[in-house]
Every structure is written in C-alpha cells, then in structure tokens.
Design a protein around this motif. Structure first.
Motif, mmCIF file in Angstrom:
data_model
loop_
_atom_site.group_PDB
_atom_site.id
_atom_site.type_symbol
_atom_site.label_atom_id
_atom_site.label_comp_id
_atom_site.label_asym_id
_atom_site.label_seq_id
_atom_site.Cartn_x
_atom_site.Cartn_y
_atom_site.Cartn_z
ATOM 1 N N LEU A 1 -73.729 32.300 109.711
ATOM 2 C CA LEU A 1 -72.636 31.754 110.876
ATOM 3 C C LEU A 1 -73.601 31.531 112.351
ATOM 4 O O LEU A 1 -74.556 32.641 112.536
ATOM 5 C CB LEU A 1 -71.435 32.946 110.694
ATOM 6 C CG LEU A 1 -71.253 33.206 109.887
ATOM 7 C CD1 LEU A 1 -70.170 34.509 110.469
ATOM 8 C CD2 LEU A 1 -70.188 32.193 110.521
ATOM 9 N N GLY B 1 -69.509 29.229 115.408
ATOM 10 C CA GLY B 1 -69.031 28.609 114.054
ATOM 11 C C GLY B 1 -68.540 28.902 113.311
ATOM 12 O O GLY B 1 -68.552 29.946 113.067
ATOM 13 N N PHE C 1 -63.049 44.381 120.974
ATOM 14 C CA PHE C 1 -63.023 43.035 120.273
ATOM 15 C C PHE C 1 -62.220 42.686 118.706
ATOM 16 O O PHE C 1 -62.539 44.170 117.893
ATOM 17 C CB PHE C 1 -64.347 42.417 120.493
ATOM 18 C CG PHE C 1 -64.412 42.326 121.525
ATOM 19 C CD1 PHE C 1 -65.667 42.676 122.219
ATOM 20 C CD2 PHE C 1 -64.327 40.965 122.717
ATOM 21 C CE1 PHE C 1 -66.674 42.342 123.700
ATOM 22 C CE2 PHE C 1 -65.105 40.608 123.889
ATOM 23 C CZ PHE C 1 -66.177 42.017 124.600
ATOM 24 N N TYR D 1 -61.442 40.137 116.057
ATOM 25 C CA TYR D 1 -62.157 39.570 114.955
ATOM 26 C C TYR D 1 -61.336 38.973 113.857
ATOM 27 O O TYR D 1 -61.384 40.079 113.326
ATOM 28 C CB TYR D 1 -63.118 38.840 115.077
ATOM 29 C CG TYR D 1 -64.163 38.666 116.317
ATOM 30 C CD1 TYR D 1 -64.499 39.982 116.683
ATOM 31 C CD2 TYR D 1 -64.741 37.454 116.949
ATOM 32 C CE1 TYR D 1 -64.746 39.572 118.312
ATOM 33 C CE2 TYR D 1 -64.881 37.510 117.741
ATOM 34 C CZ TYR D 1 -65.458 38.466 119.207
ATOM 35 O OH TYR D 1 -65.988 38.063 119.764
ATOM 36 N N GLN E 1 -61.213 36.850 110.198
ATOM 37 C CA GLN E 1 -62.698 35.834 109.227
ATOM 38 C C GLN E 1 -61.288 35.344 108.522
ATOM 39 O O GLN E 1 -61.032 35.718 107.448
ATOM 40 C CB GLN E 1 -63.188 35.894 109.095
ATOM 41 C CG GLN E 1 -64.447 35.317 108.411
ATOM 42 C CD GLN E 1 -65.479 35.475 108.005
ATOM 43 O OE1 GLN E 1 -65.699 36.709 107.850
ATOM 44 N NE2 GLN E 1 -66.837 34.597 107.785
ATOM 45 N N ASN F 1 -63.997 30.883 103.957
ATOM 46 C CA ASN F 1 -65.619 29.714 104.659
ATOM 47 C C ASN F 1 -65.131 29.538 105.557
ATOM 48 O O ASN F 1 -65.357 28.295 106.178
ATOM 49 C CB ASN F 1 -65.295 28.227 103.564
ATOM 50 C CG ASN F 1 -65.519 29.053 101.518
ATOM 51 O OD1 ASN F 1 -66.954 29.996 101.692
ATOM 52 N ND2 ASN F 1 -64.846 29.233 100.849
ATOM 53 N N ARG F 2 -64.756 30.574 106.805
ATOM 54 C CA ARG F 2 -64.654 30.061 107.990
ATOM 55 C C ARG F 2 -65.509 30.934 108.808
ATOM 56 O O ARG F 2 -66.057 32.563 108.779
ATOM 57 C CB ARG F 2 -63.295 30.168 108.723
ATOM 58 C CG ARG F 2 -62.527 28.884 107.731
ATOM 59 C CD ARG F 2 -63.112 27.999 107.876
ATOM 60 N NE ARG F 2 -62.613 27.853 109.122
ATOM 61 C CZ ARG F 2 -61.986 26.204 109.771
ATOM 62 N NH1 ARG F 2 -62.865 24.857 108.785
ATOM 63 N NH2 ARG F 2 -61.812 26.228 110.998
ATOM 64 N N GLY F 3 -65.605 30.773 110.270
ATOM 65 C CA GLY F 3 -66.072 31.684 110.895
ATOM 66 C C GLY F 3 -65.543 32.559 111.405
ATOM 67 O O GLY F 3 -63.430 32.618 111.144
ATOM 68 N N LEU F 4 -65.570 33.503 112.659
ATOM 69 C CA LEU F 4 -64.891 34.715 112.443
ATOM 70 C C LEU F 4 -64.149 33.899 114.349
ATOM 71 O O LEU F 4 -65.073 33.059 115.022
ATOM 72 C CB LEU F 4 -65.837 35.802 113.507
ATOM 73 C CG LEU F 4 -66.259 36.736 112.472
ATOM 74 C CD1 LEU F 4 -66.737 36.713 111.699
ATOM 75 C CD2 LEU F 4 -66.830 38.630 112.822
ATOM 76 N N LEU G 1 -60.079 38.540 106.087
ATOM 77 C CA LEU G 1 -60.849 39.785 106.933
ATOM 78 C C LEU G 1 -61.345 39.789 108.719
ATOM 79 O O LEU G 1 -61.475 39.099 108.418
ATOM 80 C CB LEU G 1 -63.052 39.670 106.723
ATOM 81 C CG LEU G 1 -63.771 40.105 106.490
ATOM 82 C CD1 LEU G 1 -62.997 41.879 105.859
ATOM 83 C CD2 LEU G 1 -65.101 39.768 105.638
ATOM 84 N N PHE H 1 -62.742 41.902 112.035
ATOM 85 C CA PHE H 1 -64.202 42.803 112.396
ATOM 86 C C PHE H 1 -63.506 43.391 113.641
ATOM 87 O O PHE H 1 -63.139 42.407 113.968
ATOM 88 C CB PHE H 1 -65.250 41.553 111.900
ATOM 89 C CG PHE H 1 -65.265 41.431 110.410
ATOM 90 C CD1 PHE H 1 -65.497 40.329 110.571
ATOM 91 C CD2 PHE H 1 -66.522 42.245 110.207
ATOM 92 C CE1 PHE H 1 -65.786 40.357 109.076
ATOM 93 C CE2 PHE H 1 -67.160 41.564 109.668
ATOM 94 C CZ PHE H 1 -67.000 40.702 108.711
ATOM 95 N N PHE I 1 -70.827 45.324 115.186
ATOM 96 C CA PHE I 1 -69.562 44.618 114.512
ATOM 97 C C PHE I 1 -69.475 45.670 113.262
ATOM 98 O O PHE I 1 -70.689 46.362 113.173
ATOM 99 C CB PHE I 1 -69.489 43.251 113.636
ATOM 100 C CG PHE I 1 -69.757 42.441 114.887
ATOM 101 C CD1 PHE I 1 -70.545 41.646 115.449
ATOM 102 C CD2 PHE I 1 -68.943 41.484 115.259
ATOM 103 C CE1 PHE I 1 -70.395 40.724 116.184
ATOM 104 C CE2 PHE I 1 -68.648 40.452 115.797
ATOM 105 C CZ PHE I 1 -69.364 39.747 116.392
ATOM 106 N N GLY J 1 -67.981 46.864 109.746
ATOM 107 C CA GLY J 1 -67.947 46.466 108.030
ATOM 108 C C GLY J 1 -66.984 44.906 107.860
ATOM 109 O O GLY J 1 -67.346 44.846 106.903
#
Lengths: 112, 114
Positions: free
Chosen positions: A90, A104, B34, B36, B38, B41-44, B88, B90, B104, B106
């Motif tokens: 990432l 990304g 913050f 986030y 996910q 198979n993607r970003g946060l 997921l 974070f 971050f 876990g």
C-alpha cells in the motif's frame, strides 16, 4: 478513486525477476509512504518520504529499494524477492496529519 | 512514543444490532485520532477523525466515535450494523508534537451476519 493511484494492481513475479511498483498522487501532498500488509502483520510501515527525502526506513531488506523522484511519484523497486514477500503493498500520502493519510488501492504481489 | 491498541482481532455482530470496535491509545501530548476501513484487496478508506472540540465525532456510513480522554479511548460505533459493514477496521493516532507520522493499531475484523 482516492487521488492516490497504484500500478499495477496485481503482480506475479519469480524470485529472480526485477519489477517496480508505482504510486502517483496529485493531491499536493508532501509526504509519501510504503506499507506492507500481510496476514501476519496487518500494517507494516516500510519507508517514509518527506519532501522527496527518505526520512524513515524500518529495517527493510535491501531487496526492496524505494525511489521518490518528485513529490508526486513514489516507486518500490523489487529484486530477488522471496515467497514470504508476497503481500498487499500500500502507498499513502499526506500533507498534514490533521487530515490523516490518503491510501491507494494497493498492489497485490505474489512471488513464485 | 505513541501507540494504539485494538484489543479484539475480530468482532461478530448480527445485522441490525449495535456495533462497537474498541481502540485505546497512548501519546505524550494531545492526540489526533482516526478510524479507517478496509474492504478486501483495497486500500484503507478514511472514516472519521477527532482533532478537537466535541468528543462525539460523526463520520461516513453512519459511523461515530467517542473520544474519552480519561480512558484514553476512541471506540468506533454504529447503532445498527449492515452486512456491508463487514471489513477490517484500523484505529490510528498522531501525537500533535510528533510530526506527520500516524501510528496504526493492529486492526479489527468485523463480521456482520445476516
């Protein structure tokens, strides 16, 4: 799209290959990051670039070589990788962490 | 030094029930916090943040989080979970005196069952 673009989305490479991952952002951010995400370690910070200068390298093996030619682009050059390097890589960028990071979608790397 | 703990690896909840994902932090000064999310198979993706002001922060997709300084916590909540919230999550913290770096947790996997 988040404004941070990673290519390729998927990559399969042999252990003797050389390949590069690319990250591009046009958000005007001045810091960029590489993270490795695997089942064993959810988010592992690899490298940090601030104003195109590497400011952090978290004991990453030399088979991973980052490059930041300008504030909009970040590369991760890969050579002689091991199967345990298979993971989602990432890229993220930030201007000021008042707004956090923008990530990304990642490159899914498989080393065979 | 700054750190974040997400004590649960996985949270299971039935659709329509309240969802809580726990986060505690440690910083030497005042924190920026913050959350986030996910998807596979993607970003946060950014959900919400606490910078200053009201301790209850509202974010995307009906999520909210409450900053509790005395308990150094920033738990994520949603009153009624959806199957599509399975992902997921974070938590991240930045010490205001520690530059741009986020730390971050876990991650906590949320599974919402129909």
């Amino acid at each position: 799209e988040t404004g941070v673009t990673q290519t390729p989305r998927h990559l399969v490479m042999g252990m003797t290959n050389k390949k590069s991952l690319k990250c591009e952002q046009h958000l005007g951010h001045n810091a960029m990051y590489w993270y490795k995400q695997s089942a064993k370690k959810p988010l592992e910070l690899m490298f940090v670039y601030s104003l195109e200068e590497r400011v952090e390298n978290n004991s990453v093996p030399s088979r991973f070589s980052p490059e930041c030619p300008n504030s909009s682009h970040l590369f991760l050059h890969l050579h002689t990788l091991q199967p345990e390097d298979s993971a989602l890589y990432l890229c993220a960028s930030s201007q000021d962490s008042l707004y956090g990071y923008t990530f990304g979608s990642g490159t899914r790397l498989t080393v065979v | 030094a700054q750190s974040v703990a997400q004590p649960e690896d996985q949270v299971n909840v039935a659709e329509g029930n309240p969802l809580t994902v726990k986060c505690t932090y440690s910083v030497s000064g005042n924190p920026y916090l913050f959350w986030y999310v996910q998807y596979p198979n993607r970003g946060l993706q950014f959900l919400l943040k606490y910078i200053t002001g009201d301790n209850l922060v509202k974010g995307s997709y009906g999520f909210e989080a409450e900053f509790n300084k005395s308990q150094t916590s920033f738990h994520l909540k949603k009153p009624s979970a959806l199957v599509s919230d399975s992902a997921l999550y974070f938590c991240a913290v930045r010490d205001r005196t520690a530059g741009n770096k986020l730390t971050f947790g876990g991650g906590t996997r949320v599974l919402v069952k129909p």
